[in-house]
Scaffold this motif. Sequence first.
Motif, mmCIF file in Angstrom:
data_model
loop_
_atom_site.group_PDB
_atom_site.id
_atom_site.type_symbol
_atom_site.label_atom_id
_atom_site.label_comp_id
_atom_site.label_asym_id
_atom_site.label_seq_id
_atom_site.Cartn_x
_atom_site.Cartn_y
_atom_site.Cartn_z
ATOM 1 N N PRO A 30 0.814 -1.235 0.000
ATOM 2 C CA PRO A 30 0.000 0.000 0.000
ATOM 3 C C PRO A 30 0.841 1.277 0.000
ATOM 4 N N ILE A 31 2.004 1.238 0.662
ATOM 5 C CA ILE A 31 2.871 2.421 0.690
ATOM 6 C C ILE A 31 3.402 2.719 -0.706
ATOM 7 N N THR A 32 3.868 1.689 -1.389
ATOM 8 C CA THR A 32 4.414 1.869 -2.733
ATOM 9 C C THR A 32 3.328 2.286 -3.712
ATOM 10 N N THR A 33 2.143 1.700 -3.583
ATOM 11 C CA THR A 33 1.024 2.068 -4.457
ATOM 12 C C THR A 33 0.640 3.527 -4.268
ATOM 13 N N SER A 34 0.542 3.954 -3.007
ATOM 14 C CA SER A 34 0.203 5.351 -2.717
ATOM 15 C C SER A 34 1.259 6.290 -3.277
ATOM 16 N N CYS A 35 2.521 5.906 -3.121
ATOM 17 C CA CYS A 35 3.610 6.735 -3.637
ATOM 18 C C CYS A 35 3.521 6.871 -5.152
ATOM 19 N N CYS A 36 3.205 5.783 -5.841
ATOM 20 C CA CYS A 36 3.078 5.823 -7.304
ATOM 21 C C CYS A 36 1.927 6.731 -7.735
ATOM 22 N N VAL A 37 0.828 6.703 -6.981
ATOM 23 C CA VAL A 37 -0.318 7.572 -7.299
ATOM 24 C C VAL A 37 0.074 9.032 -7.176
ATOM 25 N N PHE A 38 0.760 9.372 -6.088
ATOM 26 C CA PHE A 38 1.154 10.763 -5.882
ATOM 27 C C PHE A 38 2.245 11.188 -6.859
ATOM 28 N N LEU A 39 3.092 10.255 -7.257
ATOM 29 C CA LEU A 39 4.083 10.572 -8.288
ATOM 30 C C LEU A 39 3.395 10.874 -9.617
ATOM 31 N N LEU A 40 2.306 10.151 -9.892
ATOM 32 C CA LEU A 40 1.521 10.421 -11.099
ATOM 33 C C LEU A 40 0.923 11.827 -11.047
ATOM 34 N N ASN A 42 2.022 14.365 -9.217
ATOM 35 C CA ASN A 42 3.132 15.312 -9.319
ATOM 36 C C ASN A 42 3.604 15.465 -10.755
ATOM 37 N N GLY A 43 3.738 14.328 -11.435
ATOM 38 C CA GLY A 43 4.177 14.369 -12.835
ATOM 39 C C GLY A 43 3.195 15.124 -13.709
ATOM 40 N N THR A 44 1.906 14.935 -13.441
ATOM 41 C CA THR A 44 0.876 15.653 -14.198
ATOM 42 C C THR A 44 0.960 17.151 -13.944
ATOM 43 N N MET A 45 1.166 17.513 -12.671
ATOM 44 C CA MET A 45 1.297 18.931 -12.326
ATOM 45 C C MET A 45 2.524 19.552 -13.003
ATOM 46 N N LEU A 46 3.634 18.835 -13.005
ATOM 47 C CA LEU A 46 4.853 19.342 -13.641
ATOM 48 C C LEU A 46 4.645 19.532 -15.141
ATOM 49 N N HIS A 47 3.942 18.581 -15.754
ATOM 50 C CA HIS A 47 3.649 18.687 -17.181
ATOM 51 C C HIS A 47 2.767 19.907 -17.467
ATOM 52 N N ILE A 48 1.765 20.122 -16.625
ATOM 53 C CA ILE A 48 0.854 21.249 -16.813
ATOM 54 C C ILE A 48 1.608 22.573 -16.696
ATOM 55 N N LEU A 49 2.467 22.670 -15.702
ATOM 56 C CA LEU A 49 3.176 23.922 -15.449
ATOM 57 C C LEU A 49 4.198 24.257 -16.534
ATOM 58 N N ARG A 50 4.614 23.265 -17.312
ATOM 59 C CA ARG A 50 5.559 23.523 -18.392
ATOM 60 C C ARG A 50 4.886 23.603 -19.760
ATOM 61 N N SER A 51 3.677 23.097 -19.868
ATOM 62 C CA SER A 51 3.029 23.027 -21.180
ATOM 63 C C SER A 51 2.211 24.266 -21.524
ATOM 64 N N LYS A 52 1.885 25.099 -20.525
ATOM 65 C CA LYS A 52 1.056 26.279 -20.752
ATOM 66 C C LYS A 52 1.886 27.547 -20.568
ATOM 67 N N ALA A 53 1.802 28.439 -21.541
ATOM 68 C CA ALA A 53 2.577 29.685 -21.493
ATOM 69 C C ALA A 53 2.201 30.541 -20.289
ATOM 70 N N VAL A 54 0.929 30.524 -19.896
ATOM 71 C CA VAL A 54 0.473 31.337 -18.778
ATOM 72 C C VAL A 54 1.172 30.933 -17.488
ATOM 73 N N HIS A 306 -6.672 16.242 -17.007
ATOM 74 C CA HIS A 306 -5.656 15.220 -17.261
ATOM 75 C C HIS A 306 -5.883 13.967 -16.412
ATOM 76 N N LEU A 307 -6.246 14.163 -15.152
ATOM 77 C CA LEU A 307 -6.431 13.015 -14.270
ATOM 78 C C LEU A 307 -7.686 12.224 -14.613
ATOM 79 N N CYS A 308 -8.649 12.880 -15.248
ATOM 80 C CA CYS A 308 -9.888 12.193 -15.651
ATOM 81 C C CYS A 308 -9.805 11.719 -17.097
ATOM 82 N N CYS A 309 -8.613 11.328 -17.520
ATOM 83 C CA CYS A 309 -8.397 10.766 -18.863
ATOM 84 C C CYS A 309 -8.820 11.732 -19.962
ATOM 85 N N GLN A 310 -8.551 13.036 -19.743
ATOM 86 C CA GLN A 310 -8.779 14.079 -20.735
ATOM 87 C C GLN A 310 -10.249 14.227 -21.135
#
Length: 322
Positions: A30-40, A42-54, A306-310
């Motif tokens: 459960p610890i590893t699964t939770s970590c993978c979810v939060f990494l997902l 985080n990765g989505t947030m990082l992608h969003i912050l770099r993909s939009k000019a605003v 993004h989290l809701c499969c676009q």
Amino acid sequence: LWNVNLKRITNFTVGLQYRGTLEVLLFSAPITTSCCVFLLVNGTMLHILRSKAVFRETARYVLLYNLLFADTIQMVLSQLLYILSACRIRLTYPVCGFLVMLANLTTGISPLTLVVMSLERYVAVCYPLRHASIVTIRKTALAIIIVWAVSSLNVFIRLILLLNFPFEDLESLQMKDFCSNTPLLLGPMSDHYDKAYTWVLFVSAGVAVTCSYIGVMIAARSASTDKVSACNGRNTLLLHLIQLGLSLSSTIYDPLVTEISKVLDRVTVLRIWSILYVFMILFPRCLSPLIYGIRDQMIRGILMYHLCCQVKLPNSIKLLKY
């Protein structure tokens, strides 16, 4: 002192006990699964912050990207060390030292970035007309470089102290137990420096964030200040203080486990170690995307998209055009 510490390292594994395989799986899965979810997330947030000019052209989002990036790297390294220890994989001192030093680098980034983010919010609330000229992208980039330079200097000093230890007197470079920061405090100077740096860093950061919070509260009572902006700024700074406190809790994780191990048997300590890892290491690193992803109206819609499969949501349709 070197000889005493060397003897402690050499004899550390006398009477080691380990948990059963089933128990390790029940804790680790459960610890590893939770970590993978939060990494997902985080990765989505990082992608969003770099993909939009605003987001790329706004100082507070650039700082948020730096905070999320450091927290993500820290989470990956912490989870890697956790899995290695759960699987009873012992590393050599050089390999463990590299991973721990990299973790120390990213650990120092979070509180320093929170300080810069707090100052940015202070300027935005107290000097709204001058905010655009004071907080520019160029100055923000310079602040981020300084943050990484300070944290890198800390790692460099730790490395020098580590290299002074007489490794040739050890029977083997293979570690006797799992890799963590505590076994690498191989001398009294390393231990003293680690404590001094930690307290100086977090006391300084705490004072800076607290002063910014007080400044915003005073500004909120001024008739010339935007009440909504001041209220949002005050709440944001309060969250920064909470994040800073949780980051501080992660620095006492290893010493706390060490003290517990002196009074309890190893199996019990390993169980407590797993629980503390979740609340003191993993949980604080997961707060940033939750706080900013949910509170920030500009990020919330795109993040859910993004989290809701676009699947397009009403709040995100307009922002997706940027």
